[in-house]
Design a protein around this motif. Structure first.
Motif, PDB file in Angstrom:
ATOM      1  N   THR A  12       0.832  -1.203   0.000  1.00 44.07           N
ATOM      2  CA  THR A  12       0.000   0.000   0.000  1.00 44.07           C
ATOM      3  C   THR A  12       0.869   1.256   0.000  1.00 44.07           C
ATOM      4  N   MET A  13       1.913   1.266   0.828  1.00 41.37           N
ATOM      5  CA  MET A  13       2.786   2.442   0.881  1.00 41.37           C
ATOM      6  C   MET A  13       3.543   2.612  -0.436  1.00 41.37           C
ATOM      7  N   ALA A  14       4.017   1.514  -1.032  1.00 41.12           N
ATOM      8  CA  ALA A  14       4.742   1.608  -2.296  1.00 41.12           C
ATOM      9  C   ALA A  14       3.810   2.081  -3.399  1.00 41.12           C
ATOM     10  N   THR A  15       2.574   1.570  -3.405  1.00 42.51           N
ATOM     11  CA  THR A  15       1.589   2.003  -4.391  1.00 42.51           C
ATOM     12  C   THR A  15       1.283   3.482  -4.218  1.00 42.51           C
ATOM     13  N   SER A  16       1.155   3.898  -2.965  1.00 47.47           N
ATOM     14  CA  SER A  16       0.886   5.306  -2.682  1.00 47.47           C
ATOM     15  C   SER A  16       2.013   6.171  -3.220  1.00 47.47           C
ATOM     16  N   LEU A  17       3.240   5.721  -3.051  1.00 49.67           N
ATOM     17  CA  LEU A  17       4.384   6.476  -3.547  1.00 49.67           C
ATOM     18  C   LEU A  17       4.359   6.544  -5.064  1.00 49.67           C
ATOM     19  N   ALA A  18       4.088   5.410  -5.695  1.00 53.95           N
ATOM     20  CA  ALA A  18       4.102   5.372  -7.152  1.00 53.95           C
ATOM     21  C   ALA A  18       2.995   6.244  -7.743  1.00 53.95           C
ATOM     22  N   SER A  19       1.835   6.247  -7.083  1.00 55.59           N
ATOM     23  CA  SER A  19       0.714   6.999  -7.626  1.00 55.59           C
ATOM     24  C   SER A  19       0.770   8.476  -7.301  1.00 55.59           C
ATOM     25  N   ASN A  20       1.596   8.838  -6.306  1.00 56.33           N
ATOM     26  CA  ASN A  20       1.649  10.242  -5.910  1.00 56.33           C
ATOM     27  C   ASN A  20       3.073  10.609  -5.538  1.00 56.33           C
ATOM     28  N   ALA A  21       3.932  10.702  -6.522  1.00 53.38           N
ATOM     29  CA  ALA A  21       5.350  10.978  -6.270  1.00 53.38           C
ATOM     30  C   ALA A  21       5.553  12.298  -5.558  1.00 53.38           C
ATOM     31  N   ALA A  22       4.626  13.234  -5.691  1.00 54.53           N
ATOM     32  CA  ALA A  22       4.758  14.534  -5.045  1.00 54.53           C
ATOM     33  C   ALA A  22       4.608  14.442  -3.541  1.00 54.53           C
ATOM     34  N   SER A  23       4.047  13.333  -3.066  1.00 54.81           N
ATOM     35  CA  SER A  23       3.835  13.219  -1.623  1.00 54.81           C
ATOM     36  C   SER A  23       5.133  13.019  -0.862  1.00 54.81           C
ATOM     37  N   GLY A  24       6.183  12.564  -1.522  1.00 53.29           N
ATOM     38  CA  GLY A  24       7.501  12.423  -0.900  1.00 53.29           C
ATOM     39  C   GLY A  24       7.504  11.412   0.221  1.00 53.29           C
ATOM     40  N   PRO A  25       8.459  11.551   1.152  1.00 53.15           N
ATOM     41  CA  PRO A  25       8.653  10.552   2.186  1.00 53.15           C
ATOM     42  C   PRO A  25       7.488  10.431   3.152  1.00 53.15           C
ATOM     43  N   SER A  26       6.638  11.429   3.243  1.00 52.54           N
ATOM     44  CA  SER A  26       5.552  11.343   4.214  1.00 52.54           C
ATOM     45  C   SER A  26       4.616  10.189   3.917  1.00 52.54           C
ATOM     46  N   ALA A  27       4.535   9.733   2.665  1.00 50.02           N
ATOM     47  CA  ALA A  27       3.673   8.606   2.327  1.00 50.02           C
ATOM     48  C   ALA A  27       4.145   7.338   3.028  1.00 50.02           C
ATOM     49  N   GLN A  28       5.446   7.191   3.213  1.00 52.44           N
ATOM     50  CA  GLN A  28       5.960   5.997   3.865  1.00 52.44           C
ATOM     51  C   GLN A  28       6.027   6.162   5.375  1.00 52.44           C
ATOM     52  N   VAL A  29       6.245   7.351   5.837  1.00 53.73           N
ATOM     53  CA  VAL A  29       6.422   7.609   7.257  1.00 53.73           C
ATOM     54  C   VAL A  29       5.082   7.696   7.974  1.00 53.73           C
ATOM     55  N   ALA A  30       4.056   8.195   7.326  1.00 56.41           N
ATOM     56  CA  ALA A  30       2.778   8.451   7.975  1.00 56.41           C
ATOM     57  C   ALA A  30       2.175   7.232   8.664  1.00 56.41           C
ATOM     58  N   LEU A  51      18.640   0.495  15.523  1.00 55.70           N
ATOM     59  CA  LEU A  51      17.485  -0.118  16.164  1.00 55.70           C
ATOM     60  C   LEU A  51      16.338  -0.370  15.193  1.00 55.70           C
ATOM     61  N   LEU A  52      16.288   0.398  14.131  1.00 55.86           N
ATOM     62  CA  LEU A  52      15.205   0.324  13.165  1.00 55.86           C
ATOM     63  C   LEU A  52      15.836   0.301  11.775  1.00 55.86           C
ATOM     64  N   ARG A  53      15.415  -0.635  10.930  1.00 54.06           N
ATOM     65  CA  ARG A  53      16.003  -0.761   9.593  1.00 54.06           C
ATOM     66  C   ARG A  53      14.905  -0.842   8.524  1.00 54.06           C
ATOM     67  N   PRO A  54      14.342   0.301   8.158  1.00 53.47           N
ATOM     68  CA  PRO A  54      13.311   0.265   7.118  1.00 53.47           C
ATOM     69  C   PRO A  54      13.926  -0.003   5.750  1.00 53.47           C
ATOM     70  N   GLU A  55      13.129  -0.622   4.893  1.00 46.54           N
ATOM     71  CA  GLU A  55      13.566  -0.789   3.509  1.00 46.54           C
ATOM     72  C   GLU A  55      13.498   0.575   2.838  1.00 46.54           C
ATOM     73  N   ARG A  56      14.167   0.676   1.694  1.00 52.54           N
ATOM     74  CA  ARG A  56      14.186   1.936   0.941  1.00 52.54           C
ATOM     75  C   ARG A  56      13.668   1.690  -0.475  1.00 52.54           C
ATOM     76  N   THR A  57      13.005   2.703  -1.001  1.00 48.42           N
ATOM     77  CA  THR A  57      12.598   2.657  -2.399  1.00 48.42           C
ATOM     78  C   THR A  57      13.804   2.991  -3.256  1.00 48.42           C
ATOM     79  N   ALA A  58      13.656   2.857  -4.559  1.00 45.96           N
ATOM     80  CA  ALA A  58      14.735   3.222  -5.485  1.00 45.96           C
ATOM     81  C   ALA A  58      15.096   4.697  -5.327  1.00 45.96           C
ATOM     82  N   ALA A  59      14.110   5.511  -4.924  1.00 41.14           N
ATOM     83  CA  ALA A  59      14.355   6.943  -4.741  1.00 41.14           C
ATOM     84  C   ALA A  59      14.931   7.249  -3.352  1.00 41.14           C
TER      85      ALA A  59
END
Length: 148
Positions: A12-30, A51-59
């Motif tokens: 869902t977060m990756a889809t949100s990023l792909a569909s709304n690139a202008a949203s930036g990192p807040s789409a994944q952090v929210a 302590l925390l190791r989130p995955e990263r998108t290509a961006a």
């Protein structure tokens, strides 16, 4: 089932990023922010401390899952117990979580926690002595000012 939910949230977060690139990192952090109330600076600090190791998108945007929110909850419990981030990083893999409580899953951790509790007890005793000395000074000051 938990992994399905995590995968779904990540998708869902990756889809949100792909569909709304202008949203930036807040789409994944929210989602993590809503579920854990951890401020972004706190999450980034946890990441810096390992302590925390989130995955990263290509961006380069962070992708947080439900598992990350649960990890933040565990980290906060251990920090609230007086442990520092270095100690939390070392013991976190050995902690058992039943959803309500964290418990040491390794016998040597119980000894380590007892040692830490004793250190805290010693600090409390020292602070009590300091408080008593300060109370004496305040009392002496009040007595001296009323006697003038």
């Amino acid at each position: 089932m938990a992994s399905t939910a995590s995968a779904s949230m990540t998708h869902t977060m990756a889809t949100s990023l792909a569909s709304n690139a202008a949203s930036g990192p807040s789409a994944q952090v929210a989602p993590l922010a809503r579920s854990s109330s951890a401020l972004p600076a706190v999450r980034f600090h946890y990441e810096e401390k390992g302590l925390l190791r989130p995955e990263r998108t290509a961006a380069g945007y962070r992708l947080y899952t439900d598992e990350h929110a649960e990890m933040v909850r565990r980290i906060r419990i251990l920090l609230a117990a007086g442990l520092n981030t270095d100690m939390v990083r070392e013991i976190l893999p050995c902690m058992v979580d039943d959803g309500e409580f964290l418990a040491p899953g390794c016998d040597d951790l119980i000894t380590e926690f007892e040692r830490e509790r004793q250190r805290i007890d010693n600090q409390i005793a020292e602070l009590h002595d300091v408080r008593s000395a300060l109370t004496g000074i305040i009392s002496a000051g009040k007595a001296a000012s009323t006697g003038r």
